[in-house]
Design an enzyme around this catalytic site. Sequence first.
Site, PDB file in Angstrom:
ATOM      1  N   TYR A   1       0.816  -4.126  12.259  1.00  0.00           N
ATOM      2  CA  TYR A   1       0.676  -2.699  11.962  1.00  0.00           C
ATOM      3  C   TYR A   1       1.443  -1.795  12.923  1.00  0.00           C
ATOM      4  O   TYR A   1       1.813  -0.689  12.555  1.00  0.00           O
ATOM      5  CB  TYR A   1      -0.813  -2.313  11.883  1.00  0.00           C
ATOM      6  CG  TYR A   1      -1.466  -2.857  10.620  1.00  0.00           C
ATOM      7  CD1 TYR A   1      -1.682  -4.219  10.472  1.00  0.00           C
ATOM      8  CD2 TYR A   1      -1.823  -2.029   9.577  1.00  0.00           C
ATOM      9  CE1 TYR A   1      -2.243  -4.734   9.308  1.00  0.00           C
ATOM     10  CE2 TYR A   1      -2.397  -2.538   8.411  1.00  0.00           C
ATOM     11  CZ  TYR A   1      -2.601  -3.886   8.287  1.00  0.00           C
ATOM     12  OH  TYR A   1      -3.148  -4.399   7.142  1.00  0.00           O
TER      13      TYR A   1
ATOM     14  N   HIS B   1       0.822  -1.217   0.000  1.00  0.00           N
ATOM     15  CA  HIS B   1       0.000   0.000   0.000  1.00  0.00           C
ATOM     16  C   HIS B   1       0.861   1.275   0.000  1.00  0.00           C
ATOM     17  O   HIS B   1       0.497   2.279   0.614  1.00  0.00           O
ATOM     18  CB  HIS B   1      -0.956   0.033   1.200  1.00  0.00           C
ATOM     19  CG  HIS B   1      -1.964  -1.079   1.209  1.00  0.00           C
ATOM     20  ND1 HIS B   1      -3.214  -0.959   0.669  1.00  0.00           N
ATOM     21  CD2 HIS B   1      -1.894  -2.343   1.682  1.00  0.00           C
ATOM     22  CE1 HIS B   1      -3.872  -2.098   0.824  1.00  0.00           C
ATOM     23  NE2 HIS B   1      -3.087  -2.955   1.430  1.00  0.00           N
TER      24      HIS B   1
ATOM     25  N   HIS C   1      -3.985   1.074  12.258  1.00  0.00           N
ATOM     26  CA  HIS C   1      -3.768  -0.180  12.993  1.00  0.00           C
ATOM     27  C   HIS C   1      -5.108  -0.776  13.389  1.00  0.00           C
ATOM     28  O   HIS C   1      -5.932  -0.106  14.023  1.00  0.00           O
ATOM     29  CB  HIS C   1      -2.922   0.097  14.232  1.00  0.00           C
ATOM     30  CG  HIS C   1      -2.679  -1.116  15.071  1.00  0.00           C
ATOM     31  ND1 HIS C   1      -2.663  -2.385  14.553  1.00  0.00           N
ATOM     32  CD2 HIS C   1      -2.437  -1.255  16.397  1.00  0.00           C
ATOM     33  CE1 HIS C   1      -2.433  -3.254  15.516  1.00  0.00           C
ATOM     34  NE2 HIS C   1      -2.302  -2.585  16.646  1.00  0.00           N
TER      35      HIS C   1
ATOM     36  N   ASN D   1     -10.334  -2.831   2.449  1.00  0.00           N
ATOM     37  CA  ASN D   1     -10.009  -2.838   1.016  1.00  0.00           C
ATOM     38  C   ASN D   1     -11.266  -2.595   0.207  1.00  0.00           C
ATOM     39  O   ASN D   1     -12.379  -2.587   0.747  1.00  0.00           O
ATOM     40  CB  ASN D   1      -9.421  -4.192   0.617  1.00  0.00           C
ATOM     41  CG  ASN D   1      -7.940  -4.317   0.962  1.00  0.00           C
ATOM     42  OD1 ASN D   1      -7.266  -3.320   1.221  1.00  0.00           O
ATOM     43  ND2 ASN D   1      -7.445  -5.529   0.952  1.00  0.00           N
TER      44      ASN D   1
HETATM   45 FE1  HDE Z   1      -2.462  -4.792   5.488  1.00  0.00          FE
HETATM   46  N1  HDE Z   1      -0.670  -3.989   5.967  1.00  0.00           N
HETATM   47  N2  HDE Z   1      -1.809  -6.605   6.062  1.00  0.00           N
HETATM   48  N3  HDE Z   1      -4.223  -5.667   4.877  1.00  0.00           N
HETATM   49  N4  HDE Z   1      -3.140  -3.048   4.873  1.00  0.00           N
HETATM   50  C1  HDE Z   1      -0.326  -2.705   5.834  1.00  0.00           C
HETATM   51  O1  HDE Z   1       0.798  -1.444   7.464  1.00  0.00           O
HETATM   52  C2  HDE Z   1      -0.669  -6.853   6.743  1.00  0.00           C
HETATM   53  C3  HDE Z   1      -4.570  -6.962   5.022  1.00  0.00           C
HETATM   54  C4  HDE Z   1      -4.379  -2.746   4.417  1.00  0.00           C
HETATM   55  O2  HDE Z   1      -3.186   3.482   4.016  1.00  0.00           O
HETATM   56  C5  HDE Z   1       1.014  -2.394   6.446  1.00  0.00           C
HETATM   57  O3  HDE Z   1       1.161   0.726   7.909  1.00  0.00           O
HETATM   58  C6  HDE Z   1      -0.586  -8.238   7.105  1.00  0.00           C
HETATM   59  C7  HDE Z   1      -5.979  -7.154   4.794  1.00  0.00           C
HETATM   60  C8  HDE Z   1      -4.464  -1.358   4.050  1.00  0.00           C
HETATM   61  O4  HDE Z   1      -1.596   3.337   5.518  1.00  0.00           O
HETATM   62  C9  HDE Z   1       1.437  -3.724   7.050  1.00  0.00           C
HETATM   63  C10 HDE Z   1      -1.708  -8.815   6.594  1.00  0.00           C
HETATM   64  C11 HDE Z   1      -6.451  -5.912   4.491  1.00  0.00           C
HETATM   65  C12 HDE Z   1      -3.199  -0.845   4.314  1.00  0.00           C
HETATM   66  C13 HDE Z   1       0.301  -4.620   6.666  1.00  0.00           C
HETATM   67  C14 HDE Z   1      -2.468  -7.799   5.951  1.00  0.00           C
HETATM   68  C15 HDE Z   1      -5.354  -4.998   4.546  1.00  0.00           C
HETATM   69  C16 HDE Z   1      -2.399  -1.908   4.825  1.00  0.00           C
HETATM   70  C17 HDE Z   1       1.991  -1.723   5.533  1.00  0.00           C
HETATM   71  C18 HDE Z   1      -2.107 -10.270   6.652  1.00  0.00           C
HETATM   72  C19 HDE Z   1      -7.894  -5.529   4.116  1.00  0.00           C
HETATM   73  C20 HDE Z   1      -2.720   0.570   4.060  1.00  0.00           C
HETATM   74  C21 HDE Z   1       2.115  -0.296   6.016  1.00  0.00           C
HETATM   75  C22 HDE Z   1      -2.433 -10.711   7.949  1.00  0.00           C
HETATM   76  C23 HDE Z   1      -8.851  -5.823   5.118  1.00  0.00           C
HETATM   77  C24 HDE Z   1      -2.973   1.466   5.214  1.00  0.00           C
HETATM   78  C25 HDE Z   1       1.323  -0.234   7.204  1.00  0.00           C
HETATM   79  C26 HDE Z   1      -2.552   2.878   4.887  1.00  0.00           C
HETATM   80  C27 HDE Z   1      -1.077  -1.760   5.243  1.00  0.00           C
HETATM   81  C28 HDE Z   1       0.284  -5.910   7.031  1.00  0.00           C
HETATM   82  C29 HDE Z   1      -3.680  -8.067   5.301  1.00  0.00           C
HETATM   83  C30 HDE Z   1      -5.513  -3.612   4.266  1.00  0.00           C
HETATM   84  C31 HDE Z   1       2.807  -4.251   6.657  1.00  0.00           C
HETATM   85  C32 HDE Z   1       0.540  -8.900   7.878  1.00  0.00           C
HETATM   86  C33 HDE Z   1      -6.751  -8.466   4.904  1.00  0.00           C
HETATM   87  C34 HDE Z   1      -5.666  -0.632   3.493  1.00  0.00           C
HETATM   88  O5  HDE Z   1       1.497  -3.664   8.453  1.00  0.00           O
END
Ligand code: HDE
Length: 751
Positions: free
Chosen positions: A418, A131, A395, A203
């Site tokens: 997060y 993202h 988060h 999402n």
């Molecule tokens: Fe994320 N995801 N994600 N994700 N995600 C991040 O956090 C992660 C997942 C989503 O505009 C990171 O600050 C793991 C699902 C959005 O700043 C990180 C898993 C969904 C955003 C991270 C998922 C999301 C992130 C990268 C599997 C939809 C952007 C930077 C368990 C429900 C937020 C950050 C923004 C961002 C990890 C799965 C949505 C690395 C480990 C499911 C919208 O922490």
Amino acid sequence: METSKPAKAVKNAVKTASGKIADALTPDVPGAPGSAPPSVEEPTTPHDPLPPKPAQGAPQTGTPTGAETGVPATAKGQQGAYLTTANGARLRDTDHSLKAGPRGPVLLQDHHLREKITHFDHERIPERVVHARGAGAHGVFTAYGTAEAVTRAGFLKKGRETDVFVRFSTVLGSRGSADTVRDTRGFATKFYTDEGTFDLVGNNMPVFFIQDAIKFPDIIHAGKPHPDREIPQAQSAHDTFWDFVSLHTEAQHHTIWNMSDRGIPRSYRTMEGFGVHTFRLVNEAGETVLAKFHWKPKLGVHSLTWEEAQLLGGMDPDFHRRDLYDAIEAGAYPEWELGIQVFPDTPEETFAGVDLLDPTKIVPEELAEVQPIGRLVLNRTPTNFFAETEQVAFHLGHLPQGIDVTNDPLLQGRLFSYVDTQLTRLGGPNFTQIPINRPHAAVNDMLRDGFHQHAVHAGVAPYRPNSLDGGNPFPAGDAEHAFVDVPVTVAQAPKVRANPASFDDHYSQVRLFWSSMSPVEKDHIIRAYTFELGKCYHQAIKERQLQCLANIDPVLCEQVATGLGLPAPQPTEPLADVTPSPALSQVGREWPSDGRMVGIVVDPDGDLDGVDEVRRAVFAAGMVPLLIAPHAGVVGGMPVQRTFATGRSVEFDAVLLAGAPAPAPDAVPARDATAGTPATVDPRVLLLVEESWRHAKAVGAWGAGVTVLEQAGVAGTPGVVTAGSGPEALAAVQQLMAAHRVWERFPATVA
Ligand code: HDE
């Protein structure tokens, strides 16, 4: 934060447009940088910094621990009229380093030089690992009160208004990648509630690739560019992605959503949003329900065509962020309704046979209605992209009372990730003190010190129990709105690395999605799979994915196989008998056209009064008119926003032809020659019309404009209207825009 008043803002725009256009070069459509038009000469009279643009907002000026400072939110940037060091010493010169004589070496003692360069050297922070590419906006959420029976969350009580910041994003691309790539979009919302911040990190698709967080590095490594050549950028059309999803078949449901038109949204404003996981809500009486969050856009779900998405990648890589900011500046504030699907909190945690802990599954809306609980309006653009959009840290664990997590194994892993990621990205544990992340609730957390500590904590006893600080801080109870950890019973079970058996069904809901699509949407899905797999080098990977498609639907599989020049395999699993969910299709309904872009082709020698009239009518209809003329500047006293050289059909939702402009001096004659038509109309205008037609957009013409339709060979076809005047043409075009596209122009190849 001021509540949105789209109607008022549009009215103001109309007023500006219909005034005497005293300064025709002052833009009255959004996008111009700066809050005042610049002078040609360099300004030399000292004065304070200019104010931000009226549409810009900024984080509340709370202290790091949540107290209001009373400073206006927009007055926190640079102060004073004079250039200073970071410590406030005024400077005489920033154009020359301090040297031992004009031809001598630079002196180490030049503090200003070293400070300026050192700070510059450290301007970048690590981009988000996923993202990375995104755009944010401020807004306000107003609760309907309809969720009061199921949650004690204060911000969901009737009439409550809560400030929000939303960040939209793509997943795979780097920070500088294009907006319109085929990908999932992030839809992350920070609600600054007075019971603590609530982050709904969702999402634009309701399912995820994987069921367990432990697979997240795997899916992301597969989707990111290949590690040896670092290509391709920001897309899934490559071998490693398809290698993974064809082997790890729980990814197939999310994959078909990406291959559908949902993977290429027209705009952030036209995306649905989903919390994906099931949450647990708890009310005042301590009763619980399970719930899924949904965002429903006021403008309906609307997507680009694949060709538009590709053209935009080159024409305007910032298309989505520009659209978001321009819409807000135009007063066409993007709007969504927040809704919840509510399920009984039973020990099985299932509903209508769907395992609610499995994030690769949806509950069709026809089985559990999405109940609206509030309205989100985005009404301010950021003042500073880095400070707000880049530094915002979401988060999943930021929850107020009344909303709790479930045991969804994907959700549980996210609760760890997060915070962990911000430690590197934002340089330490105090990221909640950065202005955009500061809670609007009072903070008394006993967390101390660390890099970039902004709070000046008083007292001597950041521990509990204590007597030295008079016992402060004290634990809160129900009366003080304390967060509720719902005492869920955990079933007795062995400690294992395993999924529940219900997680093993990887195909039935993929088939459900496919069966719910209209023929034209199915056609787009077929083409998307064919394109993406066609970009893979390895035959084995294509064959393996075709096997997955055979398990979804034989027609889908056959059509893609034909495109790949491969035989279609037989299914290896029985095809599920599914009931389609019409709510999944984005075709067949009508939507408002607020804030849509209407291109108006102008002939400087043509009917300019008519152009003025239609331009006002577009404003009055709540849309944004963009004049496209042979040259920049002013035509008939009206500002030109695009020339034939800078404009392209993909920017506009509809096109109006106010004339038949002859080829401009900068037209390339070669195209005319090959077109085989007499060169009476500028070839780029013909291209504009041809492309608009091919992308199923409404086109309208009056007067001399009608000849353009004839020369482009589209006169009399569906969605191409001629009228006696500009406003009449606009009215007909606006009606066509309600369905988003003139769908009849896409003859589908499948039923
Ligand atoms: Fe994320 N995801 N994600 N994700 N995600 C991040 O956090 C992660 C997942 C989503 O505009 C990171 O600050 C793991 C699902 C959005 O700043 C990180 C898993 C969904 C955003 C991270 C998922 C999301 C992130 C990268 C599997 C939809 C952007 C930077 C368990 C429900 C937020 C950050 C923004 C961002 C990890 C799965 C949505 C690395 C480990 C499911 C919208 O922490």
